[in-house]
Structure formats: structure tokens, C-alpha cells
Design a protein around this motif. Structure first.
Motif, PDB file in Angstrom:
ATOM      1  N   PRO A  15      59.644  99.005  65.748  1.00  0.00           N
ATOM      2  CA  PRO A  15      59.517  99.120  64.279  1.00  0.00           C
ATOM      3  C   PRO A  15      58.153  98.658  63.771  1.00  0.00           C
ATOM      4  O   PRO A  15      57.546  99.306  62.912  1.00  0.00           O
ATOM      5  CB  PRO A  15      60.649  98.227  63.757  1.00  0.00           C
ATOM      6  CG  PRO A  15      61.662  98.245  64.845  1.00  0.00           C
ATOM      7  CD  PRO A  15      60.857  98.244  66.111  1.00  0.00           C
ATOM      8  N   ALA A  16      57.655  97.544  64.333  1.00  0.00           N
ATOM      9  CA  ALA A  16      56.345  97.051  63.910  1.00  0.00           C
ATOM     10  C   ALA A  16      55.245  98.025  64.317  1.00  0.00           C
ATOM     11  O   ALA A  16      54.283  98.251  63.567  1.00  0.00           O
ATOM     12  CB  ALA A  16      56.079  95.677  64.516  1.00  0.00           C
ATOM     13  N   LYS A  18      55.509 101.282  64.641  1.00  0.00           N
ATOM     14  CA  LYS A  18      55.568 102.430  63.740  1.00  0.00           C
ATOM     15  C   LYS A  18      54.883 102.119  62.418  1.00  0.00           C
ATOM     16  O   LYS A  18      54.143 102.960  61.874  1.00  0.00           O
ATOM     17  CB  LYS A  18      57.026 102.827  63.493  1.00  0.00           C
ATOM     18  CG  LYS A  18      57.706 103.482  64.681  1.00  0.00           C
ATOM     19  CD  LYS A  18      59.138 103.859  64.343  1.00  0.00           C
ATOM     20  CE  LYS A  18      59.845 104.490  65.528  1.00  0.00           C
ATOM     21  NZ  LYS A  18      61.259 104.838  65.202  1.00  0.00           N
ATOM     22  N   VAL A  19      55.112 100.925  61.906  1.00  0.00           N
ATOM     23  CA  VAL A  19      54.463 100.518  60.655  1.00  0.00           C
ATOM     24  C   VAL A  19      52.949 100.496  60.831  1.00  0.00           C
ATOM     25  O   VAL A  19      52.197 100.967  59.976  1.00  0.00           O
ATOM     26  CB  VAL A  19      54.976  99.136  60.201  1.00  0.00           C
ATOM     27  CG1 VAL A  19      54.136  98.600  59.048  1.00  0.00           C
ATOM     28  CG2 VAL A  19      56.443  99.223  59.788  1.00  0.00           C
ATOM     29  N   PHE A  20      52.489  99.962  61.972  1.00  0.00           N
ATOM     30  CA  PHE A  20      51.056  99.907  62.225  1.00  0.00           C
ATOM     31  C   PHE A  20      50.449 101.310  62.288  1.00  0.00           C
ATOM     32  O   PHE A  20      49.424 101.584  61.650  1.00  0.00           O
ATOM     33  CB  PHE A  20      50.759  99.176  63.530  1.00  0.00           C
ATOM     34  CG  PHE A  20      49.324  99.291  63.952  1.00  0.00           C
ATOM     35  CD1 PHE A  20      48.346  98.502  63.365  1.00  0.00           C
ATOM     36  CD2 PHE A  20      48.947 100.218  64.914  1.00  0.00           C
ATOM     37  CE1 PHE A  20      47.013  98.637  63.724  1.00  0.00           C
ATOM     38  CE2 PHE A  20      47.610 100.369  65.285  1.00  0.00           C
ATOM     39  CZ  PHE A  20      46.643  99.566  64.686  1.00  0.00           C
ATOM     40  N   SER A  22      51.417 104.078  61.041  1.00  0.00           N
ATOM     41  CA  SER A  22      51.418 104.724  59.735  1.00  0.00           C
ATOM     42  C   SER A  22      50.358 104.117  58.817  1.00  0.00           C
ATOM     43  O   SER A  22      49.579 104.837  58.183  1.00  0.00           O
ATOM     44  CB  SER A  22      52.803 104.599  59.093  1.00  0.00           C
ATOM     45  OG  SER A  22      52.806 105.141  57.786  1.00  0.00           O
ATOM     46  N   ALA A  23      50.308 102.780  58.766  1.00  0.00           N
ATOM     47  CA  ALA A  23      49.366 102.113  57.871  1.00  0.00           C
ATOM     48  C   ALA A  23      47.922 102.293  58.319  1.00  0.00           C
ATOM     49  O   ALA A  23      47.021 102.475  57.496  1.00  0.00           O
ATOM     50  CB  ALA A  23      49.704 100.620  57.792  1.00  0.00           C
ATOM     51  N   ASP A  28      52.718 109.853  61.909  1.00  0.00           N
ATOM     52  CA  ASP A  28      54.134 109.832  61.541  1.00  0.00           C
ATOM     53  C   ASP A  28      55.088 109.906  62.717  1.00  0.00           C
ATOM     54  O   ASP A  28      56.293 110.004  62.534  1.00  0.00           O
ATOM     55  CB  ASP A  28      54.430 110.979  60.583  1.00  0.00           C
ATOM     56  CG  ASP A  28      54.129 112.349  61.191  1.00  0.00           C
ATOM     57  OD1 ASP A  28      53.784 112.415  62.398  1.00  0.00           O
ATOM     58  OD2 ASP A  28      54.251 113.353  60.471  1.00  0.00           O
ATOM     59  N   ALA A  69      45.746  96.405  59.030  1.00  0.00           N
ATOM     60  CA  ALA A  69      47.129  96.499  59.519  1.00  0.00           C
ATOM     61  C   ALA A  69      47.384  95.584  60.711  1.00  0.00           C
ATOM     62  O   ALA A  69      48.501  95.561  61.231  1.00  0.00           O
ATOM     63  CB  ALA A  69      47.452  97.941  59.885  1.00  0.00           C
TER      64      ALA A  69
END
Length: 215
Positions: A15-16, A18-20, A22-23, A28, A69
Motif C-alpha cells: 500500500p505504501a 502504491k502511494v509513492f 502515484s505521488a 497507476d 514522497a
């Protein structure tokens, strides 16, 4: 098999990660996916991912977003003989390079990525070149025993081969490392592993659906 459909990174915290992604890079999951890591890796993992952009301002924008990020700078963005760019290490440990062959800006800055290139550090460039052409890939550019780049769709991830020590030097890290590459290449039909232990999975195998072949 004619190209890499996507690359799956094995990370300690999906999850972390994926956030990285994207940011930092507006990715995606269609070309760069993640799944839980199932093994230890120390040092250089034997590969790097390059984001090719249109101009220096775009490289600055992506590099700055990645640092914000949580990425760690390895080589700051700067001009060089080949263009402009820099190298950073993502929080999950993967090495990313942001680069352009152009040295001047021609438009307002954006974070648009023109091409993603996966550089595999290999022990024998010519042997790996033969292996991949036997798998159906077409050579786009080749420079003897130093570098090979395969042709492919602009929407896919471009594959290139570089001698392992040369790649490590290029991205600014020590060449030593052990354990899994923590990467899976998705594309083609039957799974296989290349001479350096990089694993390929069927195109229908998405993150978490099957285990990576390990070295």
C-alpha cells in the motif's frame, strides 16, 4: 513474446509503495505493479527503472515530487554529456532514474512520462541478447558487449541490457548484492527465468497471483 507488458516490484509494504508511485510519478499500476516481498535482498538488486521525459523541467518536476514522497537522492539532477537527469532510491529500495536527452526546455513543466525503460544488469550482455532474441524480442539498438535495447510498443515497458557493474556505476551504487532481484517481468506466454535469474511471468499473472522464480 515481443515486449514487457508490465513490471512487478516486490516490496515490504505494497500500500505504501502504491502511494509513492502515484505521488512521485503518477503511475497507476498498469505498467508498474507491486506485491508483497517474500525474501531478503541486500545491496544492488541488479536492475534500475528509467523514466524518459521530454525536457529538463519535466525531470525536475518528477524528481522533486519523488523526494517529497519519501525517495532518497542518489545522484542529483544535473546536465551531462548525454542530456539531463538524476537518480533516486524509492522507499522500497528500487533505483529510479529520471532523464531526458534534451538540455533546454521548450514548454511549461509537466510530469508526463514518454517512456519507461527497465535496465537489467547482466553478467554477459551478448549471451543475454541471444537469450532474449530467442524468446522473440527484436533488437532496437546494440553496442557490442556494452548495451542492448529491445524494440517494443511505446505503451509497454522497454527492456534494455547493461553489464551489471556498468549499470551500478551509472546509477551511482555499489555493484554487490545478494538474494532475490525482487522483480517480476510480465509478458508473453509460459514463465521462464533468464540467465541472470530475472523471472518472467505470463501476461495474465498479476501481482499476488503467483510467486516469482528466485535465484
Amino acid at each position: 513474446m515481443t515486449s514487457i507488458e508490465s513490471v512487478t516490484l516486490e516490496v515490504p509494504d505494497p500500500p505504501a509503495a502504491k502511494v509513492f508511485l502515484s505521488a512521485a510519478f503518477d503511475l497507476d499500476g498498469s505498467r508498474i505493479g507491486v506485491r508483497p516481498a517474500a525474501g531478503e535482498t541486500s545491496g544492488f538488486r541488479g536492475f534500475s527503472l528509467s523514466l524518459v521525459v521530454a525536457q529538463p523541467a519535466n525531470a525536475d518536476a518528477l524528481f522533486g515530487a519523488a523526494l517529497a514522497a519519501g525517495a532518497e537522492p542518489v545522484k542529483p539532477v544535473r546536465k551531462s554529456l548525454w542530456g539531463y537527469g538524476g537518480v533516486l532510491r524509492a522507499p522500497d529500495g528500487a533505483i529510479w532514474k529520471v532523464a531526458t536527452s534534451r538540455r533546454k526546455n521548450a514548454a511549461p513543466a509537466s510530469r508526463e512520462i514518454e517512456q519507461i525503460v527497465l535496465l537489467l544488469g547482466v553478467s554477459d550482455v551478448l549471451a543475454s541478447k541471444r537469450f532474449y532474441t530467442d524468446q522473440g524480442l527484436e533488437v532496437g539498438r546494440s553496442f557490442g558487449r556494452k548495451y542492448v535495447e529491445f524494440a517494443g510498443s511505446p505503451s509497454a515497458v522497454k527492456l534494455a541490457l547493461y553489464a551489471r557493474r556498468a549499470l551500478a556505476k551509472d546509477v551511482g551504487v555499489a555493484p554487490e548484492g545478494s538474494g532475490s532481484h525482487r522483480i517480476a517481468l510480465v509478458g508473453g506466454g509460459e514463465p521462464f527465468t533468464d540467465p541472470d535469474g530475472f523471472a518472467w511471468e505470463p501476461a495474465q499473472a498479476r501481482a499476488g497471483e503467483r510467486a516469482t522464480v528466485r535465484v
